[in-house]
Design a protein around this motif. Structure first.
Motif, mmCIF file in Angstrom:
data_model
loop_
_atom_site.group_PDB
_atom_site.id
_atom_site.type_symbol
_atom_site.label_atom_id
_atom_site.label_comp_id
_atom_site.label_asym_id
_atom_site.label_seq_id
_atom_site.Cartn_x
_atom_site.Cartn_y
_atom_site.Cartn_z
ATOM 1 N N ASP A 146 0.837 -1.206 0.000
ATOM 2 C CA ASP A 146 0.000 0.000 0.000
ATOM 3 C C ASP A 146 0.866 1.248 0.000
ATOM 4 O O ASP A 146 0.698 2.153 -0.830
ATOM 5 C CB ASP A 146 -0.891 0.023 1.249
ATOM 6 N N TYR A 147 1.788 1.301 0.966
ATOM 7 C CA TYR A 147 2.575 2.524 1.115
ATOM 8 C C TYR A 147 3.492 2.778 -0.064
ATOM 9 O O TYR A 147 3.609 3.907 -0.550
ATOM 10 C CB TYR A 147 3.347 2.522 2.437
ATOM 11 N N LEU A 148 4.172 1.712 -0.543
ATOM 12 C CA LEU A 148 5.058 1.912 -1.689
ATOM 13 C C LEU A 148 4.261 2.400 -2.888
ATOM 14 O O LEU A 148 4.663 3.318 -3.605
ATOM 15 C CB LEU A 148 5.781 0.602 -2.015
ATOM 16 N N ASN A 149 3.094 1.802 -3.101
ATOM 17 C CA ASN A 149 2.264 2.195 -4.236
ATOM 18 C C ASN A 149 1.763 3.634 -4.083
ATOM 19 O O ASN A 149 1.760 4.409 -5.036
ATOM 20 C CB ASN A 149 1.099 1.212 -4.381
ATOM 21 N N GLY A 156 0.775 7.144 -6.264
ATOM 22 C CA GLY A 156 -0.296 8.002 -5.788
ATOM 23 C C GLY A 156 -1.600 7.263 -5.495
ATOM 24 O O GLY A 156 -1.816 6.132 -5.930
ATOM 25 N N ALA A 157 -2.473 7.940 -4.741
ATOM 26 C CA ALA A 157 -3.696 7.311 -4.247
ATOM 27 C C ALA A 157 -4.687 6.985 -5.360
ATOM 28 O O ALA A 157 -5.383 5.974 -5.308
ATOM 29 C CB ALA A 157 -4.352 8.215 -3.206
ATOM 30 N N VAL A 196 4.719 13.204 -5.989
ATOM 31 C CA VAL A 196 3.442 12.523 -5.723
ATOM 32 C C VAL A 196 2.841 13.081 -4.430
ATOM 33 O O VAL A 196 3.521 13.146 -3.398
ATOM 34 C CB VAL A 196 3.671 10.999 -5.579
ATOM 35 N N PRO A 197 1.562 13.529 -4.470
ATOM 36 C CA PRO A 197 0.931 14.050 -3.246
ATOM 37 C C PRO A 197 0.927 12.975 -2.155
ATOM 38 O O PRO A 197 0.663 11.802 -2.432
ATOM 39 C CB PRO A 197 -0.504 14.370 -3.687
ATOM 40 N N VAL A 198 1.246 13.385 -0.918
ATOM 41 C CA VAL A 198 1.395 12.417 0.170
ATOM 42 C C VAL A 198 0.033 11.881 0.613
ATOM 43 O O VAL A 198 -0.862 12.645 0.952
ATOM 44 C CB VAL A 198 2.116 13.070 1.362
ATOM 45 N N ALA A 225 -2.144 14.962 5.424
ATOM 46 C CA ALA A 225 -2.085 14.159 4.204
ATOM 47 C C ALA A 225 -3.029 14.710 3.142
ATOM 48 O O ALA A 225 -4.116 15.199 3.452
ATOM 49 C CB ALA A 225 -2.444 12.712 4.516
ATOM 50 N N ALA A 226 -2.588 14.626 1.877
ATOM 51 C CA ALA A 226 -3.429 15.100 0.778
ATOM 52 C C ALA A 226 -4.568 14.124 0.523
ATOM 53 O O ALA A 226 -5.614 14.496 -0.002
ATOM 54 C CB ALA A 226 -2.585 15.272 -0.474
ATOM 55 N N ASP A 227 -4.346 12.851 0.861
ATOM 56 C CA ASP A 227 -5.387 11.846 0.635
ATOM 57 C C ASP A 227 -5.265 10.772 1.711
ATOM 58 O O ASP A 227 -4.203 10.622 2.316
ATOM 59 C CB ASP A 227 -5.219 11.224 -0.755
ATOM 60 N N VAL A 228 -6.368 10.075 1.961
ATOM 61 C CA VAL A 228 -6.381 9.045 2.999
ATOM 62 C C VAL A 228 -6.938 7.751 2.415
ATOM 63 O O VAL A 228 -7.980 7.762 1.768
ATOM 64 C CB VAL A 228 -7.242 9.489 4.201
ATOM 65 N N THR A 229 -6.210 6.649 2.624
ATOM 66 C CA THR A 229 -6.745 5.333 2.242
ATOM 67 C C THR A 229 -6.999 4.527 3.501
ATOM 68 O O THR A 229 -6.568 4.910 4.594
ATOM 69 C CB THR A 229 -5.762 4.583 1.336
ATOM 70 N N GLN A 230 -7.707 3.398 3.373
ATOM 71 C CA GLN A 230 -8.066 2.593 4.543
ATOM 72 C C GLN A 230 -7.002 1.546 4.843
ATOM 73 O O GLN A 230 -6.226 1.679 5.754
ATOM 74 C CB GLN A 230 -9.431 1.945 4.305
#
Lengths: 277, 431
Positions: free
Chosen positions: B213-216, B221-222, B308-310, B381-386
Motif C-alpha cells: 500500500d505505502y510503496l504504491n 499516488g492514491a 506525488v501528493p502524500v 495528508a493530501a489523501d487518505v486510504t483505509q
C-alpha cells in the motif's frame, strides 16, 4: 555370547527410545502448564522459550474471572445430553440394523457412513438456515440436536459392527423365554455392548466438548457459548495473553481428562472392537 | 440381498418414510412464521450490540457506551455480545441475513461495508449522521454508492514506521525522511548487528499489504492505488513492477527469521530491540508495559517521489446497523449517540487504546505526543486510504499475500509473480 548380550541390551534400548518419545509427547503439555503460571509481561519481554522469572496463579484467576466457569457449564449442558442421546439412538439403530431383516438395511448403513464423509463446512449454511426455520437458532437445544445428528452415523456404524459379533443363540434364547424385541435390546444386547458404549461415550464426550465449528455457527449469545469459543474470545485481534489462554485451556481440559481416566479401562478394550473376528 | 426382499412390508416402510418427510416439511413451514413474527414485530425494545473488541478494557468501554446510552434512552434494553474478531468476520454475512439479526455491529469503513449496503443489508443512517464534526473524507467513507450514510465512524488510527526512542538513541541513529535516507539507515543498523526491519509473517501475512500500500501510494499516488484495487488497472502494469523494484532494495534488511514468527512473537522481538523498525499501526504497543509505551515513537513512511501528493493510511472503525433489525428506532438512536464527541471520548477513555476519535470535535482523553504526531500526520495528508483489504476485500488480500510472500522468497521472479497476481485477482473478482 553376542545373542545374550543383545538380549540384555534390548530392554534398555526399548526404554530409552520410549522414554524419549514420552518426553517429547509431554513437552508441549509441560510448556502450556508453565506458560499458564507466568505473567504476560514476563512472556512478552523474554519470549515463550525463556526461563520464568516467577510463578503465579494470577492467570487462572483472570481466566475464571472472564466467565470460564459459565462456559464450562455451557459445554457440559451441551455435551452430556449429546452423549446420552447419541448412545441411546445409535445403539437402538445399530441393534435394529444388525439383528433385524430391515429392507435396505445395508443401504441405510452405507448412507449413514457416507454422510460422515461430507465435510462439516459444507453443511454449515444449510443447517444454520434450517435451525433458524425451526426456531432453535442461537439455543443450546439447537446445538444439541445438530451435534447428535452429525455424530449418529459413525456411532451406529461402529456399534453395528460390535453387535453383529453377539452370538445369535443368546438373543434367540431370550426370545424363547418370552422377551420382547425391546426386552432383548434392553436386557441382553445393551449389557453386552457396554464396553463399546463406554469407549464411544468417552470419544463422543471429547469430540462434543472440543467442538468449535458448530458452536460458533449456531450460537450467537455470549452467555450460551461453550468453552471452546469462549477461549477463542480471549484472543485479541492482534495480541493475546498467552498465559491466560494457557490457563483457560488447562481448566477446559479437566472434564475430558476426568471422563477419559474414568473410562480408560473400557476405552482400551473398546479399541479391540471387532479385532477378534 | 436385501433389496430383493422388498415386498409389502418394505413398500409400507417406504410409504412411512415418505409420510415422515412430508410431515417434517409441514412442520417446517408451519413453524416458520413464529420466529419471524416475534422478530419483525417492530415493537421490540431489545437492542443487541455485537462487538469484535475482545480485550478486557474494550469490553468495559463498549458496556460503558451502552450504560450511558440507556441513561438518556431508558425505553430500550441494550445488551453487549462480544465475539472474537476472526469468528466475528466469519459470522457477519450470516448475521446480517438472519431473521433476528444483532441490531448494531462494530465494523470498518470501506468496500465490504459498501458491498453489504449494495445488498440492502444495512440500515440507512442518514437521518442521524451529524452535519458537522466529521471531515468530508470520513463522511464520504460513511456513505454507500447512492450517497446514503450506512456507517458511523467512531475512531481511526494510522500506519507508520514504529521504533523505540531509547533504542534509536543507543544505536545513534535518527528518523529518515526520504527513501534513500531510509535505506542508508537500514544499512547502518545492519552494520551495527541489529536486524533493521520486522515483518513477522507466520500468522500475519497480511502485513505485506502495508508495504505494498505505502510503496504504491508513495510511487504512483492514491488515485492509481484505488483504480488498481478496483480492478480498473492491471497488476502487470509497469507502474506496479516499479513498486516491487523499489521494495527489492529493502528486502535484504528484513529480519530473515520473520517468516517463521507470529505477529505476537515479532512484536516481542521488536520490543526487545532485536528488530529496529516495524511498519505497523499503533496497536503494536497496545499490550506492552507502560514504560515501553512511553518509549514508542514512529516516523512517516519515507517519501520516494516528492512529486506525488502524500497519502496516508488511516483505517476508520465504527458501527453499522442491520437493515432487518427488529428495533430500527433503537438502533438509530444508538448510532446517533455513537457519533457524538462525548461517546467517542468515553469509549477511548476506558479502552485506553491508541486511537484517534473520528469526530473532529472530540478530544483524545489520554493525549500523548505519539497520538498527536499521528493525528497531525493524517491531517496533513493530501489523501487518505483505509488498508488494502478494507479498500478491496479479503479475496483480493489473499491474492496479494500469495504474490508478495513469494516475492520476498524469490525477488528475481517479479514478472511471473505479477502475472499470477493479476490472474488471481481477476479470478477472485469473478471474471
Amino acid at each position: 555370547m553376542t545373542p545374550t548380550k543383545a538380549a540384555r541390551l534390548r530392554p534398555w534400548l526399548f526404554h530409552t527410545a520410549m522414554g524419549t518419545l514420552a518426553a517429547l509427547w509431554l513437552l508441549p503439555l509441560a510448556l502450556v502448564l508453565v506458560t499458564s503460571l507466568r505473567t504476560f509481561d514476563d512472556l512478552a519481554a523474554r519470549g515463550l522459550a525463556s526461563l520464568p522469572t516467577g510463578l503465579t496463579f494470577d492467570s487462572y484467576r483472570q481466566a475464571l474471572g472472564a466467565g470460564e466457569w459459565r462456559a464450562i457449564g455451557n459445554s457440559l449442558l451441551i455435551t452430556v445430553p449429546v452423549v446420552v442421546a447419541t448412545l441411546v439412538l445409535a445403539s437402538m439403530a445399530a441393534y435394529a440394523l444388525a439383528r433385524h431383516r430391515i429392507p435396505f438395511r445395508r443401504t441405510l448403513l452405507l448412507l449413514m457412513l457416507a454422510g460422515n464423509l461430507l465435510p462439516a463446512q459444507l453443511l454449515l449454511i444449510p443447517v444454520l438456515k434450517l435451525t433458524e426455520r425451526f426456531g432453535v437458532f442461537d439455543s443450546r437445544i439447537g446445538v444439541i440436536v445438530v451435534l447428535t445428528a452429525v455424530g449418529l452415523g459413525f456411532y451406529t456404524f461402529v456399534l453395528h459392527g460390535f453387535m453383529r459379533g453377539i452370538p445369535h443363540e443368546i438373543t434367540q434364547a431370550a426370545k424363547i423365554d418370552g422377551a420382547t424385541t425391546f426386552g432383548v435390546y434392553l436386557r441382553i444386547v445393551l449389557p453386552l455392548t457396554k464396553p463399546a458404549l463406554a469407549a464411544l461415550g468417552s470419544l463422543a464426550f471429547t469430540w462434543t466438548f472440543n467442538d468449535l465449528l458448530w458452536a460458533i455457527t449456531l450460537l450467537r449469545d455470549e452467555t450460551k457459548l461453550p468453552v471452546t469459543p469462549a477461549i477463542l474470545g480471549m484472543q485479541g485481534q492482534y495480541f493475546s495473553s498467552w498465559n491466560v489462554i494457557a490457563a483457560a485451556t488447562v481448566l477446559a481440559a479437566i472434564p475430558t481428562v476426568i471422563v477419559f481416566l474414568r473410562f480408560q479401562r473400557y476405552f482400551i478394550s473398546g479399541l479391540l472392537i471387532g479385532s477378534a473376528k | 440381498m436385501s433389496h430383493l426382499t422388498v415386498n409389502r412390508r418394505g413398500f409400507l416402510a417406504g410409504l412411512g418414510a415418505l409420510g415422515m418427510t412430508s410431515a417434517l416439511g409441514a412442520c417446517a413451514t408451519s413453524t416458520t412464521p413464529a420466529p419471524a413474527a416475534s422478530g419483525s414485530g417492530a415493537t421490540s425494545k431489545a437492542l443487541t450490540l455485537k462487538s469484535r473488541e475482545t480485550s478486557d478494557k474494550s469490553r468495559k468501554a463498549m458496556q460503558a457506551l451502552l450504560d450511558e446510552f440507556l441513561k438518556t434512552n431508558p425505553q430500550y434494553k441494550p445488551s453487549l455480545n462480544t465475539m472474537e474478531a476472526a469468528a466475528f468476520q466469519q459470522q457477519i454475512r450470516a448475521d446480517l441475513t438472519l431473521a433476528t439479526p444483532p441490531d448494531v455491529l462494530t465494523w470498518f469503513a470501506g468496500e465490504i461495508a459498501s458491498d453489504f449496503a449494495g445488498q440492502g443489508l444495512l440500515l440507512d443512517a442518514t437521518s442521524v449522521f451529524p452535519t458537522d464534526g466529521y471531515s468530508p473524507q470520513f463522511a464520504a467513507l460513511s456513505a454507500d454508492a447512492s450517497g446514503k450514510k450506512i456507517f458511523i465512524p467512531t475512531n481511526y488510527y494510522w500506519w507508520g514506521m514504529f521504533y523505540r526512542t531509547s533504542h534509536f538513541e543507543k544505536w545513534g541513529v535518527s528518523e529518515p525522511k526520504t527513501w534513500d535516507e531510509f535505506i542508508a539507515l537500514c544499512k547502518s543498523l545492519k552494520g551495527k548487528g541489529v536486524s533493521p526491519l520486522a515483518l513477522p509473517l507466520a500468522d500475519a501475512a497480511w502485513l505485506t499489504a502495508s508495504w505494498f500500500d505505502y510503496l504504491n501510494l508513495r510511487i504512483n499516488g492514491a488515485a492509481f492505488h484505488r483504480a488498481l484495487l478496483a480492478g480498473q488497472e492491471s497488476y502487470e502494469d509497469p507502474r506496479v513492477a516499479k513498486v516491487l523494484d523499489v521494495w527489492r532494495e529493502a528486502l535484504p534488511y528484513l529480519d530473515p527469521a520473520g517468516k517463521g514468527l507470529s505477529f505476537q512473537e515479532g512484536s516481542a522481538k521488536w520490543q526487545q530491540g532485536k528488530d529496529a523498525i516495524f511498519l505497523c499501526g499503533p496497536f503494536l504497543a497496545d499490550a506492552m508495559p507502560a514504560e515501553v509505551k512511553a518509549d514508542v515513537n514512529f516516523f512517516q513512511f519515507p517519501i520516494i517521489d516528492p512529486a506525488v501528493p502524500v497519502a496516508e493510511e488511516a483505517p476508520l472503525d465504527g458501527f453499522i446497523a442491520s437493515a432487518h433489525t427488529a428495533n430500527p428506532d433503537g438502533a438509530l438512536a444508538f448510532l446517533k449517540y455513537a457519533a457524538t464527541p462525548a461517546a467517542q471520548e468515553l469509549y477511548l477513555k476506558i479502552s485506553e487504546n491508541t486511537l484517534i476519535p473520528a469526530n473532529g470535535q472530540a478530544k483524545s482523553p489520554h493525549p500523548t505526543p505519539l497520538l498527536e504526531k499521528g493525528r497531525t500526520m493524517v491531517a496533513a495528508a493530501a489523501d487518505v486510504t483505509q488498508f488494502f483489504n478494507r479498500d478491496s476485500n479479503d479475496d483480493q488480500l489473499n491474492a496479494l499475500t500469495t504474490a508478495l510472500v513469494r516475492f520476498i522468497d524469490k525477488p528475481g521472479e517479479a514478472a511471473g509473480i505479477l502475472k499470477q497476481w493479476q490472474s488471481d485477482s481477476a479470478k477472485a473478482r469473478g471474471n
